[in-house]
Design an enzyme around this catalytic site. Structure first.
Site, short mmCIF file in Angstrom:
data_model
loop_
_atom_site.label_atom_id
_atom_site.label_comp_id
_atom_site.label_asym_id
_atom_site.label_seq_id
_atom_site.Cartn_x
_atom_site.Cartn_y
_atom_site.Cartn_z
N ASP A 8 28.47 -1.66 -6.83
CA ASP A 8 27.77 -2.52 -6.26
C ASP A 8 27.80 -3.20 -5.78
OD1 ASP A 8 25.12 -3.78 -5.37
OD2 ASP A 8 24.22 -3.26 -7.14
N SER A 44 27.20 -2.25 13.78
CA SER A 44 26.60 -1.53 14.70
C SER A 44 26.62 -1.57 16.00
CB SER A 44 25.27 -1.77 13.60
OG SER A 44 23.53 -0.70 14.46
N TYR A 65 17.43 -5.63 9.36
CA TYR A 65 18.71 -4.55 10.51
C TYR A 65 20.20 -5.49 10.86
CZ TYR A 65 22.10 -0.92 10.67
OH TYR A 65 23.44 0.28 9.92
N LYS A 123 23.80 -6.83 10.99
CA LYS A 123 25.27 -6.04 12.02
C LYS A 123 25.92 -7.26 12.41
CE LYS A 123 24.97 -1.95 9.98
NZ LYS A 123 26.47 -2.15 8.28
#
Length: 268
Positions: free
Chosen positions: A59, A140, A153, A157
């Site tokens: 993890d 990304s 998100y 990134k």
């Protein structure tokens, strides 16, 4: 120390992680995959020919777990780690006002804190195998321009790219290569998700409806290979990511207008 080069890949149980593992294994590297998905890791290992492979649970939010996993992998790989791919990540989308705090924390912890923990934990190993060692962080296209409905998100990134740029400078004296790989929409299980708990529409359907291309995952694996062996900081994968990077650099005003005119953000 073994002479065979080795690579440790998080999120190796599927998608980009699996494709990267297969790509490097086919070129003679000792490959290690880490994931929380035991079944996915087993499938990845079954696809790799030979015995130069390892898998273990991790993890990425667990700093101690990082030390344990890397130590176990290094022992299996003959005492060396030449590259780390920080790939593990999750998607979170939707209006910020509607996201549960738990969703925000989970995305930040996995996508950003996990990258920082991985870089910190692998540093002494990469020091020993430099020059030629590398840290590759999977960012990304969402780290190029901030889109509506993707604030959390995008924050992770953008952060991944910032970490890469900072460590590129910080580790230059150690001659460790650092790079970020920025894919657009890639054919992975992430596209089958809905972005957040309040939506039942798959991200894949939204991407297709918007007329955007979905790039084969093998293209990302090729970019990771190039990043490990190259000297660039950012590697953009897919037409969407490349167009976005170009427009953000040369036409930032136009990009802003287009993003503000978006009718529906991904994940809603």
């Amino acid at each position: 120390m073994s002479t065979q080069r080795s690579i440790f890949i998080t999120g190796g149980g599927s998608g980009i992680g699996r494709a990267t593992a297969l790509h490097f294994a086919a070129r003679g590297w000792f490959v290690g995959v880490a994931d929380i998905n035991a079944g996915g890791m087993a499938e990845t290992l079954n696809l790799i020919q030979g015995s130069a492979k390892w898998a273990g649970p991790l993890d990425v939010r667990d700093r101690k777990g990082w030390d344990e996993a890397l130590a176990a992998f290094a022992e299996a790989a003959g005492g060396r780690i030449d590259a780390l791919v920080n790939n593990a990540g999750i998607g979170t989308g939707g209006s910020l006002s509607e996201l549960d705090p738990e969703e925000i924390d989970r995305c930040l912890d996995i996508n950003l804190k996990g990258v920082l923990y991985g870089a910190q934990a692998v540093y002494p190993y990469l020091q020993k195998t430099a020059p030629g060692s590398a840290l590759v962080n999977i960012a990304s296209a969402a780290g190029i321009a901030g889109s509506a409905g993707m604030s959390v998100y995008c924050a992770t990134k953008f952060g991944v790219r910032a970490v890469s740029e900072s460590l590129d400078a910080e580790w230059a004296g150690d001659r460790i290569t650092v790079a970020s790989v920025c894919p657009g929409f890639i054919e992975t299980p992430l596209l089958d998700g809905t972005g957040n708990r309040r939506s039942n529409e798959q991200i894949r359907d939204r991407v297709r409806a918007a007329g955007l291309e979905i790039t084969p995952v093998e293209r990302v694996a090729e970019a990771v290979w190039d990043a490990v062996h190259g000297d660039k900081l950012d590697y953009f994968v897919g037409a969407t990511a490349k167009r976005m990077a170009f427009a953000k650099r040369w036409m930032p005003g136009k990009v802003r207008k287009q993003l503000r005119a978006s009718l529906r953000p991904l994940g809603q």
